[in-house]
Design a protein around this motif. Structure first.
Motif, PDB file in Angstrom:
ATOM      1  N   VAL A 262     -32.767  45.744 -22.872  1.00  0.00           N
ATOM      2  CA  VAL A 262     -32.701  45.309 -24.340  1.00  0.00           C
ATOM      3  C   VAL A 262     -31.090  44.791 -24.550  1.00  0.00           C
ATOM      4  N   LEU A 263     -30.922  43.686 -25.002  1.00  0.00           N
ATOM      5  CA  LEU A 263     -29.803  43.199 -25.280  1.00  0.00           C
ATOM      6  C   LEU A 263     -29.545  42.810 -26.865  1.00  0.00           C
ATOM      7  N   SER A 264     -28.242  42.794 -27.301  1.00  0.00           N
ATOM      8  CA  SER A 264     -28.180  42.565 -28.681  1.00  0.00           C
ATOM      9  C   SER A 264     -26.777  41.671 -28.580  1.00  0.00           C
ATOM     10  N   LEU A 265     -26.536  40.626 -29.471  1.00  0.00           N
ATOM     11  CA  LEU A 265     -25.405  39.758 -29.628  1.00  0.00           C
ATOM     12  C   LEU A 265     -24.439  40.041 -30.953  1.00  0.00           C
ATOM     13  N   ILE A 266     -23.375  40.419 -30.757  1.00  0.00           N
ATOM     14  CA  ILE A 266     -22.387  40.679 -31.792  1.00  0.00           C
ATOM     15  C   ILE A 266     -21.439  39.413 -31.828  1.00  0.00           C
ATOM     16  N   GLY A 267     -21.744  38.286 -32.810  1.00  0.00           N
ATOM     17  CA  GLY A 267     -20.810  37.020 -33.180  1.00  0.00           C
ATOM     18  C   GLY A 267     -21.883  35.856 -32.561  1.00  0.00           C
ATOM     19  N   CYS A 268     -22.363  35.392 -33.704  1.00  0.00           N
ATOM     20  CA  CYS A 268     -23.444  34.502 -33.400  1.00  0.00           C
ATOM     21  C   CYS A 268     -23.125  33.003 -33.422  1.00  0.00           C
ATOM     22  N   GLY A 269     -21.744  32.929 -32.910  1.00  0.00           N
ATOM     23  CA  GLY A 269     -21.495  31.434 -32.789  1.00  0.00           C
ATOM     24  C   GLY A 269     -22.024  30.702 -31.704  1.00  0.00           C
TER      25      GLY A 269
ATOM     26  N   PRO B  33     -14.293  36.671 -32.891  1.00  0.00           N
ATOM     27  CA  PRO B  33     -12.831  36.200 -32.609  1.00  0.00           C
ATOM     28  C   PRO B  33     -12.061  37.525 -31.773  1.00  0.00           C
ATOM     29  N   GLU B  34     -10.856  37.119 -31.043  1.00  0.00           N
ATOM     30  CA  GLU B  34     -10.224  38.128 -30.187  1.00  0.00           C
ATOM     31  C   GLU B  34     -10.100  39.499 -30.838  1.00  0.00           C
ATOM     32  N   HIS B  35      -9.619  39.480 -32.172  1.00  0.00           N
ATOM     33  CA  HIS B  35      -9.124  40.580 -32.856  1.00  0.00           C
ATOM     34  C   HIS B  35      -9.909  41.644 -33.032  1.00  0.00           C
ATOM     35  N   TRP B  36     -11.202  41.361 -32.817  1.00  0.00           N
ATOM     36  CA  TRP B  36     -12.396  42.262 -32.955  1.00  0.00           C
ATOM     37  C   TRP B  36     -12.932  42.769 -31.475  1.00  0.00           C
ATOM     38  N   HIS B  37     -12.527  42.073 -30.387  1.00  0.00           N
ATOM     39  CA  HIS B  37     -13.012  42.584 -28.918  1.00  0.00           C
ATOM     40  C   HIS B  37     -12.903  43.895 -28.796  1.00  0.00           C
ATOM     41  N   THR B  38     -11.592  44.394 -28.691  1.00  0.00           N
ATOM     42  CA  THR B  38     -11.517  45.735 -28.304  1.00  0.00           C
ATOM     43  C   THR B  38     -12.156  46.843 -29.005  1.00  0.00           C
ATOM     44  N   LEU B  39     -12.043  46.771 -30.373  1.00  0.00           N
ATOM     45  CA  LEU B  39     -12.729  47.917 -31.356  1.00  0.00           C
ATOM     46  C   LEU B  39     -14.289  47.663 -31.048  1.00  0.00           C
ATOM     47  N   ALA B  40     -14.714  46.741 -30.900  1.00  0.00           N
ATOM     48  CA  ALA B  40     -16.072  46.551 -30.780  1.00  0.00           C
ATOM     49  C   ALA B  40     -16.682  47.014 -29.597  1.00  0.00           C
TER      50      ALA B  40
ATOM     51  N   PHE C  68     -20.837  42.979 -22.460  1.00  0.00           N
ATOM     52  CA  PHE C  68     -20.261  41.752 -21.730  1.00  0.00           C
ATOM     53  C   PHE C  68     -19.403  41.144 -22.997  1.00  0.00           C
ATOM     54  N   VAL C  69     -18.240  41.046 -22.912  1.00  0.00           N
ATOM     55  CA  VAL C  69     -17.137  40.876 -23.892  1.00  0.00           C
ATOM     56  C   VAL C  69     -16.332  39.476 -23.521  1.00  0.00           C
ATOM     57  N   GLU C  70     -16.448  38.557 -24.310  1.00  0.00           N
ATOM     58  CA  GLU C  70     -15.796  37.214 -24.195  1.00  0.00           C
ATOM     59  C   GLU C  70     -14.314  37.231 -23.950  1.00  0.00           C
ATOM     60  N   LYS C  71     -13.778  36.393 -23.196  1.00  0.00           N
ATOM     61  CA  LYS C  71     -12.019  36.424 -23.249  1.00  0.00           C
ATOM     62  C   LYS C  71     -11.678  35.833 -24.543  1.00  0.00           C
ATOM     63  N   ASN C  72     -10.510  35.961 -24.805  1.00  0.00           N
ATOM     64  CA  ASN C  72      -9.419  37.035 -24.068  1.00  0.00           C
ATOM     65  C   ASN C  72      -9.991  38.389 -24.663  1.00  0.00           C
ATOM     66  N   PRO C  73     -10.051  39.418 -23.492  1.00  0.00           N
ATOM     67  CA  PRO C  73     -10.579  40.572 -23.976  1.00  0.00           C
ATOM     68  C   PRO C  73      -9.938  41.470 -24.945  1.00  0.00           C
ATOM     69  N   THR C  74      -8.635  41.215 -25.112  1.00  0.00           N
ATOM     70  CA  THR C  74      -7.896  42.121 -25.937  1.00  0.00           C
ATOM     71  C   THR C  74      -6.676  41.298 -26.786  1.00  0.00           C
TER      72      THR C  74
ATOM     73  N   TRP D 254      -8.636  30.414 -36.008  1.00  0.00           N
ATOM     74  CA  TRP D 254      -8.171  31.642 -36.061  1.00  0.00           C
ATOM     75  C   TRP D 254      -7.176  31.975 -34.909  1.00  0.00           C
ATOM     76  N   LEU D 255      -7.224  31.096 -33.763  1.00  0.00           N
ATOM     77  CA  LEU D 255      -6.303  31.275 -32.869  1.00  0.00           C
ATOM     78  C   LEU D 255      -4.928  30.765 -33.070  1.00  0.00           C
ATOM     79  N   ASP D 256      -4.773  30.028 -34.271  1.00  0.00           N
ATOM     80  CA  ASP D 256      -3.476  29.751 -34.791  1.00  0.00           C
ATOM     81  C   ASP D 256      -2.834  30.781 -35.401  1.00  0.00           C
ATOM     82  N   PHE D 257      -3.168  31.954 -35.364  1.00  0.00           N
ATOM     83  CA  PHE D 257      -2.677  33.289 -36.094  1.00  0.00           C
ATOM     84  C   PHE D 257      -2.543  34.340 -35.092  1.00  0.00           C
ATOM     85  N   TRP D 258      -1.327  34.848 -35.158  1.00  0.00           N
ATOM     86  CA  TRP D 258      -1.266  36.137 -34.271  1.00  0.00           C
ATOM     87  C   TRP D 258      -2.203  37.250 -34.563  1.00  0.00           C
ATOM     88  N   ASP D 259      -2.574  37.383 -35.865  1.00  0.00           N
ATOM     89  CA  ASP D 259      -3.474  38.572 -36.247  1.00  0.00           C
ATOM     90  C   ASP D 259      -4.648  38.441 -35.347  1.00  0.00           C
TER      91      ASP D 259
END
Length: 454
Positions: free
Chosen positions: A36-43, A113-120, A132-138, A238-243
């Motif tokens: 059973v899978l689920s998706l976080i981030g539906c782009g 987006p990348e800023h959520w990858h680690t915490l999620a 399964f986490v998309e790149k860039n992982p951190t 969002w990739l244009d911002f360091w945050d």
């Protein structure tokens, strides 16, 4: 030191032991052989990865689709699609904690987006889910170490979306280099030369209807909604911002450098990094640079460079018709995401995402080659196989951390004034710049802070 001895030394010194998920990783629904899978981030990318994993076998189902933007067109289409395929409709939620709290869910795809990858990812692992986490992982080197610690502690499969790690041409390139047929490896060049244009600032606006802006910001600092940061209909800027991300370097160059690391035997952290560049193509006012020229030094081994930017419309990624061909190779001189590996005997061209590799001698004579298709399907298959057989995934979190760190090292170098920075691979700290050390870890906003203790 010979290249192979150097690679072995660096891999042991910095990479440590391999992460080995236990056989207890078998899904809770194993009796019915159902995952059973689920998706976080539906782009678009998230839905594509989910679809690819579901296609691996008939006994994979989707229970949740989660996104902070409830207006995304793809959500309804996906609900209808999976409802017909599995006999019940996936639930939509705007809160990923609801997904993690559901014991029926075995694994999640994280395509935020990348800023959520680690915490999620950490939250998912703490809840007993495979990831399964998309790149860039951190978003930082410290985050990468926390992700490694969490994956080790909870013993679940983590597959980073560096799909070239499941490409047959990546493995054969590695074996060819290891055989010594290129000679000793002296220099490696990675390219990420893409098209682009001038970045233009836009004014802050009210938060669009249907978007939970606070949740989208998550760990990042609280700021007003701005169309430069987020799009309601597409990927956004969002990739244009360091945050939120690391610019073109984390977006596409991360794939190139990860493939280079794999082919070279997965060395650990480099000893130093130097970069030059900036917003020198269009003189944009965005935070992340339009161009970077980076040099990584592993000491008594090879040097590696990476040239990454968004100003070359005459370059292109490997075209679709070549990505899915088993015989056709790209035109290397104008392939924007290629790797050149220079040995003392021969030169290898290596291309990500179905580019394959060719080895050349003088006058363009091709002496060896290998071609296969875009490896997404193999990466998805490997994720499911790793879960069901209790074995490490090809894109394991440790190698994902080491590859992502090349992005972070270069971005920190740029942000601290393009100086040469020396890095200790054991402590994962810089030895000649406290200003750089301050950028090893982000600043987090409650209640979205990445925990010190995972």
């Amino acid at each position: 030191m010979h290249r192979r001895s150097f690679i072995h030394h660096m891999s042991l010194g910095a990479a440590g032991i391999a992460l080995q998920p236990s056989f207890a990783n078998t899904p809770k629904n194993a009796a019915a052989n159902k995952l059973v899978l689920s998706l976080i981030g539906c782009g678009g990318r998230g839905l594509s990865v989910l679809s690819g994993i579901v296609a691996v076998s008939d006994d994979i189902e989707v229970k949740y689709l989660c996104d902070v933007n409830e207006t995304l067109e793809g959500i309804k289409t996906a609900i209808d699609k999976y409802s017909k395929a599995q006999g019940y409709a996936p639930k939509f939620t705007g809160n990923m904690k609801q997904v993690f709290d559901d014991k029926d869910v075995d694994a999640v795809v994280i395509a935020t987006p990348e800023h959520w990858h680690t915490l999620a990812t950490i939250w998912a692992l703490q809840a007993g889910k495979h990831v399964f986490v998309e790149k860039n992982p951190t978003l930082s080197i410290w985050e990468g170490r926390k992700m490694v610690e969490a994956a080790t502690k909870y013993g679940k499969v983590v597959q980073v979306g560096f799909e070239n790690r499941s490409a047959t041409y990546a493995f054969t390139a590695r074996d060819y280099i290891k055989s010594g047929k290129l000679g000793n490896i002296v220099h490696v060049k990675c390219y990420n030369m893409l098209g682009g244009g001038k970045w233009m600032p836009e004014a802050d606006t009210s938060v669009p209807k249907g978007l939970n802006w606070d949740a989208w910001l998550g760990p990042a600092k609280k700021v007003p909604y701005n169309p430069n940061r987020h799009s309601m209909t597409g990927r956004g800027g969002w990739l244009d911002f360091w945050d939120y991300g690391g610019g073109a370097l984390s977006d596409d160059a991360s794939h190139v450098m990860d493939l280079a690391r794999l082919a070279l035997g997965d060395p650990g952290h480099p000893k130093s990094v130097y970069c030059s560049g900036g917003n020198i193509a269009f003189h944009s006012e965005k935070e992340t640079p339009e161009f970077l020229n980076i040099t990584y030094d592993w000491g008594n081994g090879f040097a590696m460079t990476c040239e990454s930017g968004n100003f070359t419309p005459y370059m292109q990624k490997v075209p679709g018709e070549i990505r899915f061909s088993k015989t056709e190779f790209p035109f290397w001189p104008q392939t924007s995401t290629r790797i050149e590996i220079y040995g003392t005997e021969r030169l290898m061209y290596l291309g990500r995402h179905g580019g394959g590799w060719q080895v050349m001698e003088k006058d363009g004579k091709v002496v060896d080659s290998h071609k296969d298709i875009f490896p997404d399907v193999f990466h998805h298959q490997n994720f499911v196989e790793a879960i069901r057989l209790g074995k490490p995934a090809n894109g394991n979190v440790l190698q994902g951390h080491l590859s992502a760190s090349l992005v972070h090292l270069a971005d920190i170098c740029y942000r601290t004034g393009n100086k040469q920075l020396f890095f200790d691979h054991q402590s994962e700290r810089f030895t000649n710049s406290e200003a750089a050390n301050k950028l090893l870890k982000g600043n987090y906003r409650a209640p979205y802070a990445v925990p010190e203790k995972v």
